[in-house]
Write an enzyme that holds these catalytic residues in place. Structure first.
Site, PDB file in Angstrom:
ATOM      1  N   ASP A 169      19.163   3.075 -13.296  1.00 48.62           N
ATOM      2  CA  ASP A 169      17.901   3.813 -13.260  1.00 48.62           C
ATOM      3  C   ASP A 169      17.943   5.038 -14.172  1.00 48.62           C
ATOM      4  OD1 ASP A 169      17.505   1.909 -11.348  1.00 48.62           O
ATOM      5  OD2 ASP A 169      17.657   3.283  -9.640  1.00 48.62           O
ATOM      6  N   TYR A 221      21.872  -2.085   1.006  1.00 53.18           N
ATOM      7  CA  TYR A 221      22.362  -1.937  -0.376  1.00 53.18           C
ATOM      8  C   TYR A 221      23.890  -1.841  -0.386  1.00 53.18           C
ATOM      9  CZ  TYR A 221      22.511  -0.196  -5.187  1.00 53.18           C
ATOM     10  OH  TYR A 221      22.766  -0.044  -6.529  1.00 53.18           O
TER      11      TYR A 221
END
Ligand code: GLA
Length: 379
Positions: A169, A221
């Site tokens: 990201d 996650y």
């Protein structure tokens, strides 16, 4: 009022003097390559035309203060004090300051504005981190490269916020180029610009935000990351990047079923990223669509990070004429993307809203995003 101007006027109102400058960074969508970054594999994200703006001025002491249009609070960190905790959204920018503290000792005031949707899987956190990191790099004259700033952003998220996320990201938010995706090799962080040329084909990337919020500091996650590490260890490699499709038969024998499926997702997804780059080079839209479909199926069935709302969004996008669609980002909520003819966007929106209503799901938000430039100085 533009978000840049709003950042400047917000700064003046909160701190009583003008900002030295404004820096911005975009959110990102990922075209393909999910959960491959922390396995040192390939990803293909792009910056979106939704940005976070940070108006910043240095102070004479070691105090860092941040405020924003999100709430009326001013959050504070003393660079000479302890590692920040709590602080709500402000943990992201103040976590950056903390992680960069060996490159600059002066405190600062900062005011944030943003139109990156929060919780939609479009990396509002990376946009926040990177706008501030980019600004501080200049104000502190730290001279760090964009890639080094991305690593600092990841460390802030891992070590301060406590989310075990990868490097995609921040790298996307810092390295993105207009009308392009950026191929990132997460092993050495080399990046290659991949022209998308969507507008020439009258195509847009539509985001279908399911409105289902997700958090990567929660269990899902992390457990995927653990399974990948276990798979690599059992197969005797330092990361899953060392493996390719030819290793799958051996992996099937040596791993338990769950770990095998997690590993299969990563190995096949790495290959799909490279195949997508080839498909784009050849303008082969059928192949692009097929690769996106395979990626989504792999996330749904092997990695098990999709949710019904995302599957419905993807199926409805394809029914509405999209050439490709898949969930984007970490999963467990957030958004899907669809590549679709500009003229079909309204049909897509209508059909998605109807399909979601029929299942009693929250109304999704559908909007087009334009692949846009990474972090930059605004003034
Ligand atoms: C989140 C993380 C990224 C990446 C994606 C999944 O967005 O922040 O590092 O792991 O999930 O591809």
């Amino acid at each position: 009022m533009s978000l840049k101007l709003e950042a400047e006027t917000g700064f003046q109102a909160a701190f009583g003097y003008p900002a030295t400058g404004v820096w911005s960074a975009p959110g990102r969508a990922n075209l393909i390559g999910e959960h491959t970054d922390y396995n040192l594999g390939f990803v293909l994200p792009f910056g979106i035309d939704r940005r976070t703006y940070a108006a910043i001025s240095l102070r004479a002491d070691k105090i860092c203060r941040v405020a924003s249009t999100i709430d009326t609070q001013i959050y504070q960190l003393d660079l000479a004090g302890q590692k920040p905790t709590g602080l709500d959204w402000a943990l992201y920018p103040l976590g950056i300051a903390w992680m960069m503290r060996e490159h600059g000792q002066q405190g600062f005031d900062c005011f944030i504005t943003s139109d990156v949707p929060v919780g939609a899987g479009l990396s509002s956190s990376a946009a926040l981190e990177c706008s501030v990191a980019f600004g501080l790099n200049e104000l502190w004259q730290a001279g760090l490269e964009r890639v080094e700033l991305a690593r600092i952003g990841q460390r802030a998220e891992n070590e301060v916020v406590g989310a075990p996320t990868g490097i995609m990201d921040q790298t996307a938010s810092l390295m993105a180029q207009s009308d392009s995706a950026v191929l990132i090799d997460c092993r050495d962080l080399t990046t290659t610009n991949v022209k998308l040329g969507l507008s020439e084909k009258n195509l847009v990337v539509a985001v279908i935000d399911t409105g289902v919020a997700h958090r990567h500091s929660d269990g899902g996650y992390r457990s995927r990351r653990d399974a990948c590490e276990l798979g690599a260890k059992t197969l005797g490699v330092s990361s899953l990047r060392e493996l390719d499709i030819s290793d799958l038969p051996r992996a099937k024998v040596e791993l338990d079923d769950l770990t095998f499926r997690r590993v299969r997702h990563v190995i096949t997804e790495n290959q799909r990223v490279l195949d997508t780059v080839s498909a784009l080079a050849l303008s082969n839209l059928d192949s692009l669509g097929e690769l996106m479909a395979q990626s989504h199926a792999s996330m749904r069935d092997d990695f098990e990070i999709s949710i019904d709302e995302l599957d419905l969004a993807v199926a409805t996008a394809i029914e509405s004429g999209a050439i490709g669609s898949r969930m984007t980002g970490g999963g467990f909520g957030g958004a899907a993307i669809a590549i679709i003819n500009q003229d079909e966007l309204f049909t897509l929106e209508k059909k998605c809203k109807l399909a979601f209503a029929a299942k009693g799901y929250k109304e999704p938000r559908i909007f087009a995003v334009k692949p846009s430039q990474g972090a930059r100085k605004e003034s």
